[in-house]
Design a protein around this motif. Sequence first.
Motif, PDB file in Angstrom:
ATOM      1  N   PRO A 181     -10.515 -37.789  20.980  1.00  0.00           N
ATOM      2  CA  PRO A 181      -9.883 -39.080  21.303  1.00  0.00           C
ATOM      3  C   PRO A 181      -9.263 -39.107  22.703  1.00  0.00           C
ATOM      4  O   PRO A 181      -9.097 -40.183  23.284  1.00  0.00           O
ATOM      5  N   HIS A 182      -8.955 -37.922  23.236  1.00  0.00           N
ATOM      6  CA  HIS A 182      -8.305 -37.842  24.542  1.00  0.00           C
ATOM      7  C   HIS A 182      -9.318 -37.701  25.680  1.00  0.00           C
ATOM      8  O   HIS A 182      -8.924 -37.553  26.843  1.00  0.00           O
TER       9      HIS A 182
ATOM     10  N   TYR B  74      -5.295 -42.864  16.178  1.00  0.00           N
ATOM     11  CA  TYR B  74      -6.585 -42.217  15.942  1.00  0.00           C
ATOM     12  C   TYR B  74      -7.376 -42.994  14.895  1.00  0.00           C
ATOM     13  O   TYR B  74      -7.520 -42.543  13.758  1.00  0.00           O
TER      14      TYR B  74
ATOM     15  N   MET C 192      -0.648 -35.641  11.729  1.00  0.00           N
ATOM     16  CA  MET C 192      -0.756 -36.846  12.560  1.00  0.00           C
ATOM     17  C   MET C 192       0.388 -37.812  12.279  1.00  0.00           C
ATOM     18  O   MET C 192       0.956 -38.408  13.210  1.00  0.00           O
TER      19      MET C 192
ATOM     20  N   LYS D  71     -12.466 -32.195  17.178  1.00  0.00           N
ATOM     21  CA  LYS D  71     -11.875 -33.334  16.470  1.00  0.00           C
ATOM     22  C   LYS D  71     -10.501 -33.685  17.042  1.00  0.00           C
ATOM     23  O   LYS D  71     -10.132 -34.861  17.131  1.00  0.00           O
TER      24      LYS D  71
ATOM     25  N   ASP E 293     -10.583 -43.542  14.717  1.00  0.00           N
ATOM     26  CA  ASP E 293     -11.782 -42.803  14.328  1.00  0.00           C
ATOM     27  C   ASP E 293     -11.351 -41.555  13.566  1.00  0.00           C
ATOM     28  O   ASP E 293     -10.724 -40.658  14.132  1.00  0.00           O
ATOM     29  N   GLU E 294     -11.691 -41.507  12.292  1.00  0.00           N
ATOM     30  CA  GLU E 294     -11.198 -40.419  11.442  1.00  0.00           C
ATOM     31  C   GLU E 294     -12.138 -39.219  11.490  1.00  0.00           C
ATOM     32  O   GLU E 294     -12.929 -38.988  10.588  1.00  0.00           O
TER      33      GLU E 294
ATOM     34  N   ASN F  42      -4.423 -42.911  25.184  1.00  0.00           N
ATOM     35  CA  ASN F  42      -4.859 -41.590  24.745  1.00  0.00           C
ATOM     36  C   ASN F  42      -5.627 -40.829  25.816  1.00  0.00           C
ATOM     37  O   ASN F  42      -5.644 -39.598  25.807  1.00  0.00           O
TER      38      ASN F  42
END
Length: 674
Positions: free
Chosen positions: A399-400, A621, A635, A395, A623-624, A670
């Motif tokens: 994102p990276h 971010y 965050m 998680k 997208d949770e 990201n």
Amino acid sequence: MPSYTVTVATGTQWFAGTDDYVYLTLLGTARCSERHLLDKPFYNDFERGAVDSYDVTVEEDLGEIQLIKIEKRKYWYQDDWYLKYITVKTPVGDYLEFPCYRWITDEKEIVLRDGRAKLPRDDKTQILKQHRRKELESRQKMYRWKEWHPGFPLSIDAHSHSELPRDIQFDNEKGIDFILNYTKAMENLYVNCFMHMFQSSWSDFADFERIFVRISNTISEYVMQHWKEDFMFGYQFLNGCNPVLIRRCTEIPKKLPVTMDMVECSLERNLTLEEEVKQGNIFIVDYELLDGVDANKTDPCTVQYLAAPICLLYKNLQKKIVPIAIQLGQKPGPDNPIFLPSDATYDWLLAKIWVRSSDFHIHQTVTHLLRTHLVSEVFSIAMFRQLPAVHPLFKLLVPHMRFTIAINTKAREQLICECGLFDKANATGGGGHVQMVQKAMKDLTYSSLCFPEEIKAKGMDSKEDIPYYFYRDDGIKVWEAIKSFAEDVIHIYYESDEVVCEDVELQAFVKDIYVYGMRGVKASGFPKMIRTRETLAEYLTVIIFTTSAQHAAVNFGQYDWCSWIPNAPPTMRCPPPTEKGTVTIEQIVETLPDRGRSCWHLGAVWALSQFQDKELFLGMYPDEHFVEKPVKEAMAKFRKNLDEIVNTITERNKNKKLPYYYLSPDRIPNSVAV
């Protein structure tokens, strides 16, 4: 009878919706629900960007909902569906969130867990352990390692972008078509009329402006005006698009036999060269890696050349870095003179141009391709293979990794493949870039990816001593912000070092990176396992920093610093000079790239310097994947720290003729996606 309210969110990408049959099953600790039809053709549910709600009534209470199964059955034609998330309101009023953020393709089904992050040790029931295991088994079949070239870090086993798993493909493949983008860039820059004029030389330096002035910006225009100056030459080693090579010189190498007589007129402190070295005022950039690399031979009409120069630099009394000696080859001798600022104007200028060309090659192939793109792909593949979606580190990292495998696959398909676009304009095309990566692997170490450690190892860490090294200053700020964020997340899920050691999925992830990415080379210094929370925090910081900040620092300045062709020639058409006093302006222009290669180069650096549409920058971010409050607070703290860095950089850059903004968090994507 118990009733559950189910909410389904569809993505906003083009063609994210579906008109197929969609079924849902709730799997509880007591029992499973019946298979419920949520959507069928012409119901107009699950449209792009829609959030649809349904009541699901069951005969008996299901107990605690552990999993949700979603099935999609084809109605007429393949209709992929991007499912963002599902929420469930239980009969007692509790809300459960089930993140997905995946494509459901063909007639497939997916099984989702609720969004609370769990380590392997947290799963107590057999059904959850089995779900975890099956997800990784499935992923390991889809994400397979493959050797693209001997000695390279392993990459994804896919020949083309279309062969990749749907979840990691670009939403719009045309948007990252290199041929289309480069051609479009040259049209937008009004240089397409020159793009096929290979072998046709420019008339003089001013002639290069014919492909430049229409698209000039603050930095590129300043470069055009000042590129001949020693100050501008030295400044780029600190804050250009390849600010990673300069190091403090602790001893003049024997292969560069510079004498005091040669450089005395460049030294300002009434000290000998040896004393200047001891005081830390001498710096060096050595392009030894280019020695022996084959130049591009793909065009029989144009002979192209490479050099492996050594450049000695000096910190003057204004604490500016300026060049004081350049040798264009690695072996000293009468046919390899040391060029000096006191030489004839064109002798010194051509020597600097050769250094800039060599710097361009190292930047493109080592600094950019190997040390950000290929390394980030290793992190991505290992993550998908070894960390299930419920794992907190998945998680944190996903994102990276956005589009990284996709952009690299497309590059192997069109850009850096045999006869690819890279061959058109670059002297290291035609296989030289492959040799460079193979040679550079020996220097790809774990410590070299630890930003503060690498800066210190090069002797470049003193802000007082070297005050204008903005790449260092901003990079350390961003590194510390990322590390603080990683530590906060780690302490939420790992209460001790023992828990880190026991996390078999984390250890498999680390092992995959070491074995396949670093090819099991012990000298790389990459850990085979992680034993402490402190080490884990550094490891995650390396990954996030490399995929975001490091790539931004060396990618998005390419147009600024490389669009003025004489400042970053992608190829040279005459060999390096072997004697002094013979260079003319005509010889320099004949050495620089022809019109066709100049235009391909310009289109490339323009296209590579552009952000993606709807770019997500560091700390964003949407997208949770995480649903827990402590992580969301971490965050928010991370974003606050990044905002403070943005403000500091913005204030520093005010009224600067050469602002440095590549490591401003609001300009750091990201992930590696271009």
